[in-house]
Design a protein around this motif. Structure first.
Motif, mmCIF file in Angstrom:
data_model
loop_
_atom_site.group_PDB
_atom_site.id
_atom_site.type_symbol
_atom_site.label_atom_id
_atom_site.label_comp_id
_atom_site.label_asym_id
_atom_site.label_seq_id
_atom_site.Cartn_x
_atom_site.Cartn_y
_atom_site.Cartn_z
ATOM 1 N N GLY A 55 1.057 -1.332 0.252
ATOM 2 C CA GLY A 55 0.042 0.075 -0.132
ATOM 3 C C GLY A 55 0.642 1.070 0.155
ATOM 4 N N PHE A 56 0.109 2.609 -0.119
ATOM 5 C CA PHE A 56 1.194 3.813 -0.027
ATOM 6 C C PHE A 56 1.649 3.824 1.218
ATOM 7 C CE2 PHE A 56 -3.020 4.636 -2.752
ATOM 8 C CZ PHE A 56 -1.733 5.204 -4.389
ATOM 9 N N HIS A 57 1.511 3.156 2.531
ATOM 10 C CA HIS A 57 2.201 3.612 3.338
ATOM 11 C C HIS A 57 3.354 3.281 3.259
ATOM 12 C CE1 HIS A 57 3.908 2.998 7.371
ATOM 13 N NE2 HIS A 57 3.929 4.201 8.021
ATOM 14 N N ILE A 108 11.237 11.780 3.083
ATOM 15 C CA ILE A 108 10.975 10.667 2.970
ATOM 16 C C ILE A 108 12.437 9.616 2.881
ATOM 17 C CG2 ILE A 108 10.190 9.245 1.187
ATOM 18 C CD1 ILE A 108 7.985 10.526 2.617
ATOM 19 N N PHE A 109 13.011 10.119 2.393
ATOM 20 C CA PHE A 109 14.083 9.557 2.403
ATOM 21 C C PHE A 109 14.705 8.935 3.371
ATOM 22 C CE2 PHE A 109 18.244 8.716 1.805
ATOM 23 C CZ PHE A 109 18.947 7.567 1.343
ATOM 24 N N ASN A 110 14.903 9.572 4.880
ATOM 25 C CA ASN A 110 15.943 9.781 5.819
ATOM 26 C C ASN A 110 14.671 9.351 6.951
ATOM 27 O OD1 ASN A 110 18.280 10.635 5.662
ATOM 28 N ND2 ASN A 110 17.468 12.520 4.590
ATOM 29 N N ARG A 111 13.118 9.053 6.325
ATOM 30 C CA ARG A 111 12.280 8.379 7.952
ATOM 31 C C ARG A 111 12.490 9.322 8.839
ATOM 32 N NH1 ARG A 111 14.104 2.969 6.229
ATOM 33 N NH2 ARG A 111 12.839 1.876 4.906
ATOM 34 N N GLU A 112 12.416 10.661 7.957
ATOM 35 C CA GLU A 112 12.111 11.457 9.624
ATOM 36 C C GLU A 112 10.192 12.040 9.742
ATOM 37 O OE1 GLU A 112 14.610 14.865 8.568
ATOM 38 O OE2 GLU A 112 17.042 13.667 9.568
ATOM 39 N N VAL A 117 6.346 6.602 10.287
ATOM 40 C CA VAL A 117 6.860 5.908 10.487
ATOM 41 C C VAL A 117 6.541 5.605 11.862
ATOM 42 C CG1 VAL A 117 9.534 5.813 11.708
ATOM 43 C CG2 VAL A 117 9.403 7.392 9.840
ATOM 44 N N ASP A 118 5.968 6.540 13.063
ATOM 45 C CA ASP A 118 4.904 6.228 13.848
ATOM 46 C C ASP A 118 4.072 5.375 13.531
ATOM 47 O OD1 ASP A 118 6.983 6.668 15.219
ATOM 48 O OD2 ASP A 118 6.603 8.870 15.426
ATOM 49 N N PHE A 119 3.408 5.072 12.568
ATOM 50 C CA PHE A 119 1.599 4.646 11.723
ATOM 51 C C PHE A 119 1.139 5.867 12.387
ATOM 52 C CE2 PHE A 119 4.649 1.412 10.750
ATOM 53 C CZ PHE A 119 4.287 0.709 10.001
ATOM 54 N N LEU A 123 -3.442 9.088 9.396
ATOM 55 C CA LEU A 123 -3.483 9.254 7.944
ATOM 56 C C LEU A 123 -3.733 7.226 7.152
ATOM 57 C CD1 LEU A 123 -1.718 10.258 5.513
ATOM 58 C CD2 LEU A 123 0.331 9.535 7.940
ATOM 59 N N PHE A 124 -2.883 6.624 8.371
ATOM 60 C CA PHE A 124 -2.922 5.309 8.060
ATOM 61 C C PHE A 124 -4.546 5.213 7.691
ATOM 62 C CE2 PHE A 124 -2.446 0.204 8.591
ATOM 63 C CZ PHE A 124 -1.210 0.147 7.676
ATOM 64 N N ASP A 125 -5.423 5.313 8.180
ATOM 65 C CA ASP A 125 -6.510 4.722 7.525
ATOM 66 C C ASP A 125 -6.916 5.330 6.566
ATOM 67 O OD1 ASP A 125 -6.730 3.316 10.181
ATOM 68 O OD2 ASP A 125 -8.353 4.758 11.251
ATOM 69 N N LYS A 126 -6.592 6.699 6.381
ATOM 70 C CA LYS A 126 -6.983 7.421 5.201
ATOM 71 C C LYS A 126 -6.222 6.400 4.106
ATOM 72 C CE LYS A 126 -7.714 11.502 7.074
ATOM 73 N NZ LYS A 126 -7.882 13.315 7.896
ATOM 74 N N LEU A 127 -3.969 6.404 3.710
ATOM 75 C CA LEU A 127 -3.920 5.680 3.510
ATOM 76 C C LEU A 127 -4.790 4.399 2.925
ATOM 77 C CD1 LEU A 127 -0.838 6.610 4.219
ATOM 78 C CD2 LEU A 127 -1.908 7.539 2.110
ATOM 79 N N ASN A 128 -5.391 3.231 3.729
ATOM 80 C CA ASN A 128 -5.971 2.468 3.177
ATOM 81 C C ASN A 128 -6.538 2.344 2.555
ATOM 82 O OD1 ASN A 128 -4.022 0.360 4.413
ATOM 83 N ND2 ASN A 128 -5.165 0.837 6.565
ATOM 84 N N GLU A 129 -7.551 3.730 2.390
ATOM 85 C CA GLU A 129 -9.178 3.684 1.750
ATOM 86 C C GLU A 129 -8.816 3.809 0.677
ATOM 87 O OE1 GLU A 129 -11.057 6.960 3.196
ATOM 88 O OE2 GLU A 129 -11.614 6.250 5.651
ATOM 89 N N LEU A 130 -7.368 4.684 0.063
ATOM 90 C CA LEU A 130 -6.893 4.932 -0.742
ATOM 91 C C LEU A 130 -5.779 2.908 -1.734
ATOM 92 C CD1 LEU A 130 -5.644 8.526 -0.841
ATOM 93 C CD2 LEU A 130 -6.835 7.520 -1.917
#
Length: 154
Positions: A55-57, A108-112, A117-119, A123-130
């Motif tokens: 997924g997007f995450h 994004i690259f440095n996972r900052e 990073v902290d799920f 946001l996770f729910d919205k990305l799951n919808e996408l």
């Protein structure tokens, strides 16, 4: 026998090594300097693999999201506007602070991006919808569109 998409992807990655992959700007500039057909295939195939696998995450947490803005342009180029819109929506959800593209890529690259990073739940729910919309999208077959694009540009 490799199909044309596999062949172009293989050409795109043949010079990539750990030194490049471990440096945000070198990796991005490497992709920018690829011949256009290779850049299109590389960014879209990576995007599609990440979304299909997690997924997007996953796309953003695995640093491939640094190519999001470039991938949106390339999706539009191969005439996949709905997939481009989904990636654009996901990118806006992640980058709601509207960081300039270079800053966004670096975060994004440095996972900052802490919410990635902290799920972050919202946001996770919205990305799951996408993700679900992406998986249900049958009318824009990425491989067929890439094939057509390469047939017209190789």
């Amino acid at each position: 026998m490799l199909n044309i998409i596999d062949k172009v992807y293989s050409e795109a990655v043949k010079e990539l090594d750990d030194e490049i992959l471990n440096n945000c700007n070198e990796w991005y500039n490497y992709v920018l300097k690829l011949p256009k057909t290779q850049q299109v295939v590389y960014t879209i195939i990576l995007f599609n693999w990440q979304i299909e696998n997690g997924g997007f995450h996953q796309y953003f947490i695995n640093s491939y999201g640094q190519f999001a803005y470039l991938t949106i342009k390339n999706l539009k180029l191969i005439e996949a506007p709905q997939r481009a819109d989904l990636l654009d929506s996901a990118t806006h959800l992640v980058n709601e602070e509207y960081f300039i593209e270079d800053k966004f890529r670096d975060l994004i690259f440095n996972r900052e991006f802490s919410k990635i990073v902290d799920f972050d739940g919202a946001l996770f729910d919205k990305l799951n919808e996408l993700d679900d919309k992406y998986y249900d999208m049958e009318e824009e077959n990425v491989y067929n569109l890439l094939q057509q694009y390469l047939d017209n540009h190789e």
